[in-house]
Design a protein around this motif. Structure first.
Motif, PDB file in Angstrom:
ATOM      1  N   ASN A 143       6.515   0.774   8.183  1.00 45.07           N
ATOM      2  CA  ASN A 143       6.250  -0.203   7.339  1.00 45.07           C
ATOM      3  C   ASN A 143       7.362  -0.913   6.872  1.00 45.07           C
ATOM      4  OD1 ASN A 143       3.820   1.836   7.228  1.00 45.07           O
ATOM      5  ND2 ASN A 143       2.749  -0.011   6.796  1.00 45.07           N
TER       6      ASN A 143
ATOM      7  N   TRP B 136      -5.455  -3.996   1.622  1.00 48.01           N
ATOM      8  CA  TRP B 136      -4.972  -3.714   3.134  1.00 48.01           C
ATOM      9  C   TRP B 136      -4.216  -4.905   3.591  1.00 48.01           C
ATOM     10  CZ3 TRP B 136      -4.859   0.912   5.548  1.00 48.01           C
ATOM     11  CH2 TRP B 136      -4.619   0.876   7.026  1.00 48.01           C
TER      12      TRP B 136
ATOM     13  N   LEU C  58       2.669  -0.275   2.466  1.00 46.99           N
ATOM     14  CA  LEU C  58       2.077   0.851   2.729  1.00 46.99           C
ATOM     15  C   LEU C  58       1.380   1.617   1.638  1.00 46.99           C
ATOM     16  CD1 LEU C  58       1.956   3.283   4.581  1.00 46.99           C
ATOM     17  CD2 LEU C  58       4.303   4.227   3.856  1.00 46.99           C
ATOM     18  N   ASP C  59       1.892   1.620   0.571  1.00 47.16           N
ATOM     19  CA  ASP C  59       1.293   2.165  -0.925  1.00 47.16           C
ATOM     20  C   ASP C  59      -0.002   1.456  -1.003  1.00 47.16           C
ATOM     21  OD1 ASP C  59       3.993   3.332  -2.000  1.00 47.16           O
ATOM     22  OD2 ASP C  59       4.505   1.462  -1.100  1.00 47.16           O
TER      23      ASP C  59
ATOM     24  N   GLN D 280      -2.063  -0.061   1.201  1.00 46.11           N
ATOM     25  CA  GLN D 280      -2.847   0.108   2.257  1.00 46.11           C
ATOM     26  C   GLN D 280      -3.422   1.667   2.145  1.00 46.11           C
ATOM     27  OE1 GLN D 280      -0.731  -0.536   5.984  1.00 46.11           O
ATOM     28  NE2 GLN D 280      -1.601  -2.379   6.111  1.00 46.11           N
ATOM     29  N   ILE D 281      -2.630   2.783   1.639  1.00 45.69           N
ATOM     30  CA  ILE D 281      -3.155   3.886   1.518  1.00 45.69           C
ATOM     31  C   ILE D 281      -4.091   3.819   0.329  1.00 45.69           C
ATOM     32  CG2 ILE D 281      -2.657   6.442   0.669  1.00 45.69           C
ATOM     33  CD1 ILE D 281       0.114   5.995   2.167  1.00 45.69           C
TER      34      ILE D 281
ATOM     35  N   THR E 251      -7.751   2.697   1.375  1.00 50.42           N
ATOM     36  CA  THR E 251      -8.526   3.671   1.875  1.00 50.42           C
ATOM     37  C   THR E 251      -9.147   4.544   0.863  1.00 50.42           C
ATOM     38  OG1 THR E 251      -6.940   5.362   2.384  1.00 50.42           O
ATOM     39  CG2 THR E 251      -7.197   3.604   4.216  1.00 50.42           C
TER      40      THR E 251
ATOM     41  N   VAL F 115      -1.840   0.057  11.282  1.00 51.78           N
ATOM     42  CA  VAL F 115      -1.238   1.171  10.922  1.00 51.78           C
ATOM     43  C   VAL F 115       0.162   1.621  11.663  1.00 51.78           C
ATOM     44  CG1 VAL F 115      -1.718   3.925  11.255  1.00 51.78           C
ATOM     45  CG2 VAL F 115      -3.733   2.339  10.671  1.00 51.78           C
TER      46      VAL F 115
ATOM     47  N   SER G 295      -1.141   6.943   6.576  1.00 50.19           N
ATOM     48  CA  SER G 295      -2.279   5.817   6.492  1.00 50.19           C
ATOM     49  C   SER G 295      -3.293   5.919   7.508  1.00 50.19           C
ATOM     50  CB  SER G 295      -1.591   4.414   6.313  1.00 50.19           C
ATOM     51  OG  SER G 295      -0.874   4.294   7.641  1.00 50.19           O
TER      52      SER G 295
ATOM     53  N   TYR H 158      -5.905   8.545   6.179  1.00 46.60           N
ATOM     54  CA  TYR H 158      -6.775   8.225   5.132  1.00 46.60           C
ATOM     55  C   TYR H 158      -7.572   7.133   5.631  1.00 46.60           C
ATOM     56  CZ  TYR H 158      -4.125  10.600   1.341  1.00 46.60           C
ATOM     57  OH  TYR H 158      -3.895  11.420   0.524  1.00 46.60           O
TER      58      TYR H 158
END
Length: 232
Positions: free
Chosen positions: A29, A58, A63-64, A66-67, A70, A90, A95, A98
């Motif tokens: 990412n 999302w 990245l943070d 997006q995680i 989830t 993804v 990620s 998750y």
């Protein structure tokens, strides 16, 4: 917390070392703050379930975020269209894992699981097998017959599959052995042999499926014995 507050909080929690660790583990990412999973879990507990916010997070491509998305998304509101859109962006196996955990709790998990297992794209296939592993852990309805089919497929395809897909497939053999078909999974793992996975510049290792199945079953038996002892 609204979207802007969450993004500012994530940025403040991020560290250069965190970014470095994510990249060492394979994150591609472009937007990464480097928030630890400990802090992501703290935010999850604070926000709880917030599906609308999860969708926005999302879309940020961070990245943070997006995680975290989830973690706070509602499996009951999460649609198959959402899942198909999310998997496209993804760029990190964590990620993907998750996302699989979220999908494993939905009503449509089998449809995407079976579809993505056949994909030639690394993260799609990884996610498909991650869904299987999580679904088995969560006690979802997967028959012995289906598990035998999955074992056959894994045995035939694992060594020719992409890197993170191999790791996920190995984990699925373990999950089938622990939660469904111990003897058949052990025999499958023996025939497969060593599974080589490139973990990059990390100390991570690929679990030996045979050893892991046996150890996991021993732990489950110990827990069961302790639980029975408490009731007597």
């Amino acid at each position: 917390m609204d979207y802007n507050e969450v993004m500012k909080t994530l940025e403040s929690m991020g560290t250069a070392q965190g970014v470095k660790i994510y990249k060492q583990h394979g994150a591609k990412n472009k937007l990464i703050y480097g928030v630890s999973f400990a802090n992501l879990n703290k935010l999850k507990k604070k926000i709880k379930t917030h599906h609308a916010l999860a969708l926005k997070l999302w879309e940020s491509s961070n990245l943070d975020a997006q995680i975290l998305a989830t973690m706070i998304a509602d499996p009951q509101q999460f649609s198959i269209q959402d899942a198909q859109q999310w998997i496209k962006s993804v760029q990190f196996h964590a990620s993907g894992s998750y996302l699989a955990g979220l999908i494993s709790k939905t009503s449509f998990f089998k449809k995407l699981m079976d579809r993505w297992m056949t994909s030639k794209k690394e993260y799609y296939k990884q996610c498909g097998y991650n869904i299987l592993t999580d679904a088995l852990k969560n006690g979802r309805d997967i028959s012995d017959k289906e598990c035998r089919k999955y074992l056959d497929t894994i045995e035939n395809e694992i060594h020719q599959s992409e890197n993170r897909a191999r790791y996920a497939m190995n984990n699925s053999v373990i999950a089938i052995g622990v939660y469904k078909l111990e003897k058949e999974a052990l025999l499958c793992a023996k025939r497969i042999g060593k599974v080589n996975v490139d973990h990059g510049k990390t100390s991570c290792k690929t679990p030996n499926a045979i050893d892991y199945i046996k150890k996991s079953l021993e732990k489950l038996k110990e827990k069961s014995t302790m639980a029975k002892a408490k009731t007597t």
